[in-house]
Write a protein that holds these residues in place. Structure first.
Motif, PDB file in Angstrom:
ATOM      1  N   THR A 239      53.119 102.952  78.614  1.00 40.09           N
ATOM      2  CA  THR A 239      52.944 102.210  77.363  1.00 40.09           C
ATOM      3  C   THR A 239      53.274 100.739  77.573  1.00 40.09           C
ATOM      4  O   THR A 239      52.555  99.857  77.101  1.00 40.09           O
ATOM      5  CB  THR A 239      53.832 102.809  76.257  1.00 40.09           C
ATOM      6  OG1 THR A 239      53.465 104.175  76.052  1.00 40.09           O
ATOM      7  CG2 THR A 239      53.702 102.044  74.955  1.00 40.09           C
ATOM      8  N   ARG A 240      54.332 100.483  78.299  1.00 39.80           N
ATOM      9  CA  ARG A 240      54.719  99.098  78.597  1.00 39.80           C
ATOM     10  C   ARG A 240      53.599  98.383  79.354  1.00 39.80           C
ATOM     11  O   ARG A 240      53.238  97.254  79.014  1.00 39.80           O
ATOM     12  CB  ARG A 240      56.006  99.088  79.417  1.00 39.80           C
ATOM     13  CG  ARG A 240      56.530  97.692  79.697  1.00 39.80           C
ATOM     14  CD  ARG A 240      57.809  97.733  80.492  1.00 39.80           C
ATOM     15  NE  ARG A 240      58.891  98.276  79.673  1.00 39.80           N
ATOM     16  CZ  ARG A 240      60.146  98.384  80.091  1.00 39.80           C
ATOM     17  NH1 ARG A 240      60.483  98.016  81.307  1.00 39.80           N
ATOM     18  NH2 ARG A 240      61.063  98.869  79.301  1.00 39.80           N
TER      19      ARG A 240
ATOM     20  N   ARG B 284      50.329  97.524  77.319  1.00 42.31           N
ATOM     21  CA  ARG B 284      50.352  96.359  76.422  1.00 42.31           C
ATOM     22  C   ARG B 284      49.556  95.200  77.013  1.00 42.31           C
ATOM     23  O   ARG B 284      49.012  94.386  76.282  1.00 42.31           O
ATOM     24  CB  ARG B 284      51.786  95.909  76.169  1.00 42.31           C
ATOM     25  CG  ARG B 284      52.569  96.868  75.328  1.00 42.31           C
ATOM     26  CD  ARG B 284      53.987  96.367  75.116  1.00 42.31           C
ATOM     27  NE  ARG B 284      54.788  97.406  74.491  1.00 42.31           N
ATOM     28  CZ  ARG B 284      56.078  97.556  74.670  1.00 42.31           C
ATOM     29  NH1 ARG B 284      56.744  96.720  75.441  1.00 42.31           N
ATOM     30  NH2 ARG B 284      56.735  98.520  74.064  1.00 42.31           N
ATOM     31  N   VAL B 285      49.512  95.150  78.338  1.00 37.89           N
ATOM     32  CA  VAL B 285      48.790  94.090  79.031  1.00 37.89           C
ATOM     33  C   VAL B 285      47.393  94.550  79.417  1.00 37.89           C
ATOM     34  O   VAL B 285      46.428  93.808  79.316  1.00 37.89           O
ATOM     35  CB  VAL B 285      49.567  93.649  80.301  1.00 37.89           C
ATOM     36  CG1 VAL B 285      48.794  92.598  81.070  1.00 37.89           C
ATOM     37  CG2 VAL B 285      50.948  93.141  79.917  1.00 37.89           C
TER      38      VAL B 285
ATOM     39  N   SER C 121      45.053  97.991  78.871  1.00 38.28           N
ATOM     40  CA  SER C 121      44.941  99.332  78.284  1.00 38.28           C
ATOM     41  C   SER C 121      44.346 100.365  79.237  1.00 38.28           C
ATOM     42  O   SER C 121      44.555 101.556  79.061  1.00 38.28           O
ATOM     43  CB  SER C 121      44.113  99.278  77.006  1.00 38.28           C
ATOM     44  OG  SER C 121      42.806  98.835  77.287  1.00 38.28           O
TER      45      SER C 121
END
Length: 106
Positions: free
Chosen positions: A73-74, A77-78, A80
């Motif tokens: 998920t982290r 963010r940059v 997908s």
């Protein structure tokens, strides 16, 4: 006779210093995970994906799908597209061309 015992003793000492290959590999994988985690925490996107994969499969760390999801998920963010590799073996990385091909098929 003394030389024979000395020679035999040296051989036993060498044998006792040998580690099973599985122990050596386990240690390498644990250190790989620790190095990767350090870079992931510093913000390296590729390493964040790799940490997620390592948690997913238990490479160098016990399996933890929740932590795998947190790291993916982290990274997502940059970019997908990292979700496409979330359940792939550690080290597998989707290329930009992989992303474009899947978009074209949609």
């Amino acid at each position: 006779m003394e030389n024979g015992n000395s020679s035999g003793g040296g051989r036993s000492e060498k044998q006792s210093l040998r580690l099973p290959l599985s122990d050596v590999l386990s240690d390498c994988i644990r250190r790989w995970f620790q190095d990767t985690l350090k870079e992931a925490r510093a913000g390296d996107l590729s390493m964040q994906v790799l940490v997620g994969q390592m948690y997913y499969y238990g490479y160098g760390i016990p399996k933890d799908h929740q932590k795998a999801k947190i790291w993916m998920t982290r990274a997502a963010r940059v970019r997908s597209s990292v979700w496409k590799v979330s359940n792939k073996r550690p080290g597998y990385n989707a290329s930009d061309s992989d992303s474009e091909e899947e978009l074209d098929d949609s």
